[in-house]
Design an enzyme around this catalytic site. Sequence first.
Site, short mmCIF file in Angstrom:
data_model
loop_
_atom_site.label_atom_id
_atom_site.label_comp_id
_atom_site.label_asym_id
_atom_site.label_seq_id
_atom_site.Cartn_x
_atom_site.Cartn_y
_atom_site.Cartn_z
N CYS A 43 0.71 -1.14 0.17
CA CYS A 43 -0.07 0.04 -0.07
C CYS A 43 0.94 1.12 0.10
O CYS A 43 0.30 2.16 -0.40
CB CYS A 43 -0.85 0.12 1.36
N ASP A 135 -20.56 12.01 -14.70
CA ASP A 135 -21.86 11.70 -14.59
C ASP A 135 -22.31 10.73 -13.28
O ASP A 135 -23.20 10.46 -13.23
CB ASP A 135 -22.60 11.38 -15.72
#
Length: 220
Positions: A43, A135
């Site tokens: 990570c 959107d």
Amino acid sequence: MRLNSVVPDFSGPSTKGPIDFYNWLGDSWCVLFAHPADFTPVCTTELGKMAVLVDEFTKRNTKVLGLSCDKLESHVNWINDIKSYCVDIEGEFPFPIISDSSRELAIKLDMLAEEDKNNPDTAMTIRSLYIIGPDKKVKLMMVYPTSTGRNIQEVLRCIDSLQLCDKKKIVATPVNWVPGEKVMILPSVDDKDLNALFPNGHEKCSMPSSINYLRMTSDY
């Protein structure tokens, strides 16, 4: 979450203050990605590389938003380690990381592994990544196991493809495509319209099947 699903609005604390997702996103694209845990090796490399390349996302009108189930204080402290490991990160850490210690967002956004669905209180998020359009719909999904770090250049390549095909809806990008290379013309486009649609040129590939479906152009 599925392709073309509307991402629900959400809010949460982050390393750059409270995030109200729809307001924060505005008319931009977004890479929303989860990592399993702070202070872990893979990570650290992923968020570091994302931070180093954040200007490339900005050029594409794309905001970056990280998320895990760690507490906010953990995120803040971990950023120091990320910046120490990735010395190319200049100034402040460039994008927010949301703290979802309640797992509410991880459940809502489908970021838990199958075996953790019944144990959400202790689950860690998997390496889920969503590319979200202005959107608020999911345009692309990537899901990686904890053992495998993501390729951030591939994320950028996918954004290039998605944005091109969103703008010019009669083309698609072939395997390993990068900007500047030829794209494929969709089979739904009639041959008689090719010259008008692609005035700067196009080409056809003859196939043994004699089916006329492989057509390419650099005119985009």
